[in-house]
Scaffold this motif. Structure first.
Motif, PDB file in Angstrom:
ATOM      1  N   GLY A 106       0.781  -1.229   0.000  1.00 28.78           N
ATOM      2  CA  GLY A 106       0.000   0.000   0.000  1.00 28.78           C
ATOM      3  C   GLY A 106       0.813   1.279   0.000  1.00 28.78           C
ATOM      4  N   THR A 107       2.124   1.167   0.016  1.00 30.79           N
ATOM      5  CA  THR A 107       2.971   2.355   0.048  1.00 30.79           C
ATOM      6  C   THR A 107       2.859   3.164  -1.235  1.00 30.79           C
ATOM      7  OG1 THR A 107       4.532   1.210   1.495  1.00 30.79           O
ATOM      8  CG2 THR A 107       5.326   3.179   0.388  1.00 30.79           C
ATOM      9  N   LYS A 109       0.306   3.450  -3.288  1.00 32.83           N
ATOM     10  CA  LYS A 109      -0.963   4.183  -3.303  1.00 32.83           C
ATOM     11  C   LYS A 109      -0.913   5.384  -2.360  1.00 32.83           C
ATOM     12  CE  LYS A 109      -4.023   0.462  -4.641  1.00 32.83           C
ATOM     13  NZ  LYS A 109      -5.163  -0.378  -4.262  1.00 32.83           N
ATOM     14  N   LYS A 110      -0.292   5.190  -1.193  1.00 33.22           N
ATOM     15  CA  LYS A 110      -0.196   6.262  -0.214  1.00 33.22           C
ATOM     16  C   LYS A 110       0.668   7.413  -0.759  1.00 33.22           C
ATOM     17  CE  LYS A 110       0.599   4.889   3.920  1.00 33.22           C
ATOM     18  NZ  LYS A 110       1.287   4.451   5.137  1.00 33.22           N
ATOM     19  N   VAL A 111       1.776   7.085  -1.400  1.00 30.35           N
ATOM     20  CA  VAL A 111       2.663   8.099  -1.973  1.00 30.35           C
ATOM     21  C   VAL A 111       1.974   8.783  -3.142  1.00 30.35           C
ATOM     22  CG1 VAL A 111       4.832   8.447  -3.195  1.00 30.35           C
ATOM     23  CG2 VAL A 111       4.777   6.986  -1.204  1.00 30.35           C
ATOM     24  N   ALA A 113      -1.238   9.246  -3.574  1.00 34.88           N
ATOM     25  CA  ALA A 113      -2.357  10.064  -3.124  1.00 34.88           C
ATOM     26  C   ALA A 113      -1.879  11.411  -2.581  1.00 34.88           C
ATOM     27  CB  ALA A 113      -3.134   9.318  -2.041  1.00 34.88           C
ATOM     28  N   SER A 114      -0.666  11.434  -2.002  1.00 31.47           N
ATOM     29  CA  SER A 114      -0.167  12.683  -1.433  1.00 31.47           C
ATOM     30  C   SER A 114       0.505  13.576  -2.462  1.00 31.47           C
ATOM     31  CB  SER A 114       0.834  12.373  -0.303  1.00 31.47           C
ATOM     32  OG  SER A 114       1.984  11.736  -0.826  1.00 31.47           O
TER      33      SER A 114
END
Length: 115
Positions: A106-107, A109-111, A113-114
């Motif tokens: 999930g890293t 997707k998290k990166v 999104a930001s």
């Protein structure tokens, strides 16, 4: 005549078998080797073993960081190469040694999104 060429005088050096001969030199070299082993060789071998273990544990679906800084998801693993998906329908093929680290799921997707 000794104005340009100074005379050489023999120093009273220790001879082999006398105190202060080869023993301090051997102790110095032994200490130097021990220092090199403890602070240079052993940590490098440990890092190399950890990287080898990381590469051998790669599997499809892992999120990785390549040495170039690319964040990607592993889509195929061969013997010497790994194919990663960098974006939708963009697959790149790298040598396994180019993998720097495996990220938690999930890293990416998290990166993304930001950004």
């Amino acid at each position: 005549m000794s104005f340009f060429i100074p005379q050489a005088f023999a120093q009273s050096g220790a001879q082999p078998g006398q105190p202060g001969g080869m023993l301090p030199t051997l102790i110095m070299f032994g200490g130097l080797f021990l220092f090199m082993y403890l602070f240079i060789i052993r940590p490098q071998r440990k890092r190399q073993k950890e990287h080898t273990d990381l590469i051998s544990a790669l599997s499809k679906g892992d999120e990785v960081v390549m040495t170039s800084g690319l964040l990607a998801k592993v889509s195929k693993v061969d013997e010497d190469y790994v194919t990663v998906e960098a974006a939708n329908n963009v697959e790149l093929r790298y040598q396994k040694a180019s993998v720097h680290a495996v990220l938690p799921k999930g890293t990416i997707k998290k990166v993304g999104a930001s950004a």
